[in-house]
Design a protein around this motif. Structure first.
Motif, PDB file in Angstrom:
ATOM      1  N   GLN A 122       0.870   4.051  -3.169  1.00 39.34           N
ATOM      2  CA  GLN A 122       0.506   5.455  -2.945  1.00 39.34           C
ATOM      3  C   GLN A 122       1.630   6.385  -3.404  1.00 39.34           C
ATOM      4  N   ARG A 169     -12.598   0.954   4.300  1.00 37.28           N
ATOM      5  CA  ARG A 169     -12.737   2.400   4.425  1.00 37.28           C
ATOM      6  C   ARG A 169     -11.406   3.103   4.171  1.00 37.28           C
ATOM      7  N   TRP A 170     -10.305   2.477   4.592  1.00 37.72           N
ATOM      8  CA  TRP A 170      -8.968   3.044   4.319  1.00 37.72           C
ATOM      9  C   TRP A 170      -8.766   3.187   2.817  1.00 37.72           C
ATOM     10  N   TYR A 171      -9.106   2.148   2.082  1.00 36.09           N
ATOM     11  CA  TYR A 171      -8.944   2.199   0.630  1.00 36.09           C
ATOM     12  C   TYR A 171      -9.883   3.231   0.004  1.00 36.09           C
ATOM     13  N   ASN A 181       0.801  -1.215   0.000  1.00 33.72           N
ATOM     14  CA  ASN A 181       0.000   0.000   0.000  1.00 33.72           C
ATOM     15  C   ASN A 181       0.840   1.274   0.000  1.00 33.72           C
ATOM     16  N   LYS A 241     -12.834  -1.821   8.272  1.00 33.16           N
ATOM     17  CA  LYS A 241     -11.974  -0.656   8.467  1.00 33.16           C
ATOM     18  C   LYS A 241     -10.983  -0.524   7.313  1.00 33.16           C
ATOM     19  N   ASP A 242     -10.459  -1.656   6.853  1.00 36.06           N
ATOM     20  CA  ASP A 242      -9.526  -1.637   5.731  1.00 36.06           C
ATOM     21  C   ASP A 242     -10.218  -1.163   4.450  1.00 36.06           C
ATOM     22  N   ASP A 275     -11.089   5.979   1.273  1.00 39.68           N
ATOM     23  CA  ASP A 275     -10.631   7.342   1.544  1.00 39.68           C
ATOM     24  C   ASP A 275      -9.477   7.755   0.644  1.00 39.68           C
ATOM     25  N   ARG A 276      -8.767   6.796   0.103  1.00 38.58           N
ATOM     26  CA  ARG A 276      -7.603   7.086  -0.749  1.00 38.58           C
ATOM     27  C   ARG A 276      -7.899   6.909  -2.232  1.00 38.58           C
TER      28      ARG A 276
END
Length: 702
Positions: A338, A385-387, A334, A382-383, A389-390
């Motif tokens: 990024q 949502r992490w993706y 990840n 949660k993971d 948001d990015r």
């Protein structure tokens, strides 16, 4: 962590000296994504060494034993390797130099050569220890470069000196870059005695590091990224060409993926990153203040797509040289991805466009070690949502995921506007993952396994690939097959096929050039050539070979059946050479699609799936300039796509001849004729200074 025991690395590296007995003992570890995934044990006595090498990562990995005898300068005079390769294929390799003759036998080839002194042999199945052997031999040369058998030359470049660790554990090391073996360079850290301290970077299978310094692995990851980024920046400055004036590409036939037809001879004009004009039968005088490229009657088509890639920094140039201007990253580290996306956006590195997928794996002994491996379903959400948001486009679910977690993961992804794709998790089925929320399936074999495997069989192992040998007897008209196809049609489920990877696996035969690689393999670095000319699976007899052939044929029949049923096929490779994308498109034609249909799938069809067809995927006024120029007509002969002469990504021009030369690959064709604009300078896309062209009609680079 498991630790790697390395007994004697032969510290005597002086010219003319043989490797002497040495009683030192060192320990190293092979680490991937923070976890130990392999080991090597090297035992030395006098001028001999034995190497036990083992990797277990993602349910696969090489496992073999090497025996070496060293001569003058630390160059092996004998080298045998026995065991299994990445996917379990047999490894049985031998090399010997004696009385002025070198002889070798491997899965790739067998041969001999006269040599008064022991030459350096590049093995077909290497290990971190072998990379160090090559580096040591190059170090002994005045220019740090040495010719190798069976062919080619390797070179070692000194980069920088640094200290790893603190206090009593502090070790001063020097970083070196080794090139000429594989497509990607290898990075080594050698201590003051020039013994192996670490092996890392894009050419390494995980990070190999001396025991007691495992905490330095993240630092080495950053160092590798920094060193490879410096190289990528330099290559971008040298190879990327952008003009401040319109670029007029004349005398070309434009492929329209919507109709499948070619235009009459036309002109396409690009300003910055946008197509401004597509002019049929252009007979007007060519403006003097524009750059003019003569397509010489060739074909201009939209850039190809790899809809199943895993980005590495150096693979971007390989993609572009092959005419690939967009990829769909199906899982990565990840942090790396990024950072790469930022560098691409800034124009600092040569890379196609990337649509990122967020990788989520389940925990098991077979887990792949990147992306996220959540310990609970709440952690998985949660993971997601992490993706989200990015800005990731999709969530990719992998082999070890708990089947009961798929539905809530998919629901959360859909709530946030992300699609869901992936493997069919072990002990799950294609029908269930579609019902639970998949929008597409990754890999043709992952779909077909649902019709082949028994419920209790574990697809986290190499069985997910080797079971394709059973596919020959599959009845595509059967109820179980057609029920899945109907469900895919009802739910509008796409499939990224990666047929080229299955072909490489199923049809690989020792000492034969693989199918579809005949016209490029001899151009590649020697290590890459030899690694491809091997059996990736164990084939015990003719019956087993025939089974893989039948499974391969059924794979092509399945592609044809899905296409006829209206299932969207997404050409993908799970590879990073660019050549594999070209072959994937060829396989669609081999399966029965017309060349125009196959090209549509790899261009406009991919962009329709990605939701960007309004600005990419075809050549039209106002669209982004992702273009490929080839000689010939790929709508008649799809193999024409193997010879790009020019590739444009967002208005930035790359000439494959320049790229291949810079990467140590023999070019395949020539750049087109180019007329610079009068009194106008070019500027390099990566931020270089303006450079005027003072030479003739052919562009030769800076």
């Amino acid at each position: 962590m498991n630790r790697l025991l390395l007994k004697t690395l032969f510290p005597s590296l002086l010219l003319g000296m043989s490797a002497a007995a040495f009683a030192a003992t060192e320990q190293l570890s092979i680490v991937s994504n923070g976890e130990t995934v392999g080991s090597i044990v090297v035992e030395g006595e006098g001028d001999r060494a034995t190497v036990d090498y083992r990797v277990d990562n993602n349910g696969r990995g090489p496992k073999h034993r090497e025996e070496l005898t060293f001569g003058a300068g630390g160059i092996p005079t004998a080298w045998t390797i026995k065991g299994t390769s990445l996917m379990g294929g047999t490894v049985d390799e031998s090399y010997r130099w004696s009385a002025g003759r070198a002889q070798w036998s491997s899965q790739a080839d067998q041969g001999s050569a006269k040599a008064k002194q022991p030459p350096l042999y590049v093995v077909n199945d290497d290990s971190p220890y072998a990379i160090w052997v090559y580096a040591r031999a190059a170090l002994a040369q005045p220019d740090h470069s040495i010719a190798v058998l069976p062919a080619g030359r390797i070179a070692l470049e000194q980069l920088r000196t640094l200290t790893v660790g603190e206090g009593d554990a502090a070790t001063e090391v020097t970083a070196w870059r080794l090139t000429g073996v594989q497509l990607n360079p290898s990075y080594l850290l050698l201590d003051k005695d020039r013994k192996l301290f670490a092996l890392f970077g894009p050419g390494a299978d995980g990070t190999t590091i001396r025991a007691g310094h495992e905490a330095a692995v993240p630092m080495l990851g950053k160092l590798g990224a920094e060193l490879e980024t410096e190289r990528a920046f330099q290559l971008q400055q040298k190879l990327a060409h952008r003009f401040d004036t319109p670029v007029r590409i004349r005398n070309v036939r434009v492929f329209d993926p919507a109709s499948g037809a070619l235009s009459p001879l036309s002109t396409v004009v690009v300003m910055r990153d946008t197509i401004t004009q597509v002019i049929a039968d252009d007979r007007l005088p060519q403006p003097e203040d524009e750059v003019v490229i003569d397509g010489e009657g060739g074909t201009l088509y939209p850039g190809l797509h790899d809809m199943h890639s895993h980005a590495t920094l150096p693979s971007g140039l390989m993609y572009l040289a092959a005419g690939v201007t967009a990829t769909r990253d199906m899982g990565n580290d990840n942090g790396f991805l990024q950072d790469l996306l930022s560098k691409i956006d800034a124009g600092q590195v040569a890379w196609p466009r990337i649509v990122p997928n967020g990788f989520i794996e389940g925990r098991s002994p077979y887990s792949a070690r990147f992306g996220f491996i959540p310990a609970s379903v709440d952690e998985a959400l949660k993971d997601v949502r992490w993706y989200a948001d990015r800005g990731y486009a999709e969530i990719k679910i992998y082999n070890s995921m708990n089947p009961d977690w798929v539905k809530p993961i998919a629901a959360e992804a859909h709530r946030l506007g992300l699609r869901v794709t992936g493997h069919v998790p072990a002990f799950d089925t294609p029908d269930r993952v579609i019902a639970d929320g998949y929008d597409s399936i990754a890999h043709l074999n992952q779909l077909m396994l649902g019709w082949i495997l028994r419920p209790e069989e574990d697809s986290r192992t190499p069985l997910r690939l080797t079971a394709m040998a059973r596919a020959g007897s599959l009845d595509l008209a059967s109820d179980k097959v057609q029920a899945t196809v109907r469900l895919m049609k009802q739910r509008n489920i796409a499939l990224d096929t990666t047929a080229v990877t299955l072909e490489q696996l199923m049809m690989s035969r020792a000492r034969q050039v693989p199918m579809g690689q005949e016209d490029f393999l001899s151009h590649m670095p020697i290590g890459f050539q030899r690694y491809r000319k091997r059996s990736f699976v164990t084939i015990a007899d003719k019956a087993e070979a025939d089974a893989y052939q039948a499974g391969y044929d059924k794979m092509l029949e399945t592609i044809a059946m899905l296409h006829k049923a209206g299932i969207r096929l997404l050409p993908g490779t799970d590879d990073a050479t660019g050549f594999s994308v070209q072959r994937e498109v060829e396989l669609y034609v081999k399966a029965g699609l017309t060349p125009a249909e196959a090209l549509r799938a790899a261009t406009l069809g991919a962009e329709e799936f990605l939701g960007r067809a309004d600005r990419l995927g075809s050549i039209a006024r106002g669209k982004l300039a992702d273009l490929v120029l080839v000689p010939g007509d790929p709508t008649r002969d799809i193999s024409a796509i193997r010879r790009p002469r020019m590739v444009m990504k967002g208005g930035v021009i790359y000439f494959p001849t320049e790229i291949y030369t810079a990467l140590g690959i023999t070019p395949f064709t020539t750049a087109p004729a180019i007329r610079p604009a009068a009194k106008v300078a070019a500027r390099e896309d990566a931020g270089g200074d303006a450079v005027g062209f003072g030479y003739g009609e052919h562009f030769h680079g800076d």
